[in-house]
Design a protein around this motif. Sequence first.
Motif, mmCIF file in Angstrom:
data_model
loop_
_atom_site.group_PDB
_atom_site.id
_atom_site.type_symbol
_atom_site.label_atom_id
_atom_site.label_comp_id
_atom_site.label_asym_id
_atom_site.label_seq_id
_atom_site.Cartn_x
_atom_site.Cartn_y
_atom_site.Cartn_z
ATOM 1 N N UNK A 96 0.823 -1.218 0.000
ATOM 2 C CA UNK A 96 0.000 0.000 0.000
ATOM 3 C C UNK A 96 0.852 1.261 0.000
ATOM 4 N N UNK A 97 2.100 1.146 0.369
ATOM 5 C CA UNK A 97 3.029 2.277 0.365
ATOM 6 C C UNK A 97 4.056 2.160 -0.763
ATOM 7 N N UNK A 98 3.773 1.274 -1.727
ATOM 8 C CA UNK A 98 4.657 1.073 -2.887
ATOM 9 C C UNK A 98 6.062 0.650 -2.479
ATOM 10 N N UNK B 22 12.287 5.733 -3.599
ATOM 11 C CA UNK B 22 11.783 4.367 -3.656
ATOM 12 C C UNK B 22 12.387 3.531 -2.532
ATOM 13 N N UNK B 23 11.542 2.680 -1.937
ATOM 14 C CA UNK B 23 11.985 1.845 -0.816
ATOM 15 C C UNK B 23 11.743 0.375 -1.134
ATOM 16 N N UNK B 24 12.565 -0.447 -0.539
ATOM 17 C CA UNK B 24 12.402 -1.886 -0.676
ATOM 18 C C UNK B 24 12.746 -2.587 0.620
ATOM 19 N N UNK B 25 12.162 -3.752 0.815
ATOM 20 C CA UNK B 25 12.441 -4.586 1.986
ATOM 21 C C UNK B 25 12.858 -5.963 1.489
ATOM 22 N N UNK C 22 11.064 0.847 10.803
ATOM 23 C CA UNK C 22 12.085 1.827 10.404
ATOM 24 C C UNK C 22 11.511 2.832 9.399
ATOM 25 N N UNK C 23 10.605 2.379 8.547
ATOM 26 C CA UNK C 23 10.010 3.255 7.532
ATOM 27 C C UNK C 23 9.059 4.267 8.165
ATOM 28 N N UNK C 24 8.243 3.831 9.120
ATOM 29 C CA UNK C 24 7.193 4.690 9.662
ATOM 30 C C UNK C 24 7.621 5.505 10.881
ATOM 31 N N UNK C 25 8.518 4.997 11.702
ATOM 32 C CA UNK C 25 8.839 5.688 12.953
ATOM 33 C C UNK C 25 9.637 6.963 12.691
ATOM 34 N N UNK C 26 9.266 8.050 13.324
ATOM 35 C CA UNK C 26 9.952 9.333 13.105
ATOM 36 C C UNK C 26 11.448 9.226 13.379
ATOM 37 N N UNK C 27 12.244 9.745 12.467
ATOM 38 C CA UNK C 27 13.694 9.805 12.643
ATOM 39 C C UNK C 27 14.444 8.575 12.211
#
Length: 297
Positions: free
Chosen positions: A40-42, A65-68, A90-95
Amino acid sequence: MNTPAKRIFSLKIAKQTAEAFLQEEGITSLPVDPFAIAESRDIVVEGKPEKTDGVSGMLLRHGNNFGIIYATHIPSMGFQRFSVSHELGHYFLPGHIDQVLQGGVHLSRAGFVTADPYELEADHFAAGLLMPSAPFRKAIDAYDPGLEAIEAVANLCVTSRTATAIRFAELTDAAVAVIMSTGGIIDYCFMSEAMRSLPKLDYLRKGTPLPTGTATARLASDTVRVRSGDRIADEVDIRDWLGGFTKTAVSEESVGLGGYGKVLTILVSPTVGRDDELDEDGEEDKLIESWTPRFRR
């Protein structure tokens, strides 16, 4: 586990950040699908055998662009889903992106196995994402506390027994302790609030031997039994494990975790109560709420 108050606060925020995200997305039932959330976040998600010792996954960034990438050499869907959820932390948490992706690639060690604050926050985000408190509490209330309950809820959440046991200890009203050990040496111990209410406990420390004479110590001493997933159960005095002054019987259930070479132990007391007045302080909850991000696409 003794953790500074500031760290405890940041870990609570991490879990509440995950739960706030689920609320914003309208995700209210179990299991939660971290792969769908990434999509959902590409964010491209790919399983790849990872040989680096201790590495559970990677978060990558190329421009916007991000990947896991998650390790698949551990044949556990629960662990793999937790690893993906950890990277989402790591993607969502601030900082976190600015801190951990300075070189474009971040190697993660998920599963509460490191003291690194960013890794621990991502672990607690993953726990909150896969095992949000409201539906998780409802699920555990259907069972008597113990290993059977943890395994049933792990199946429901599609999470590992280890992660489920830790979340169980955090959210249950029962007196529960969760101990992980490797080769007869303690990795960590999580206790529920009711269990911590016992006076003068000797907290189990990482790197110390299992208490001698316990069923868990006997199981841990036999690597064949551990690797074959054998179980053992006993009834013991809580002082045999945690010391203190209170004589009370607890059930001790342990299971070998196969190729991991680890033993998961669950201690449960049917008699130790919980003082409701010792529940989370309302002002702290309000402060955590004020710091919890709101997600907008």
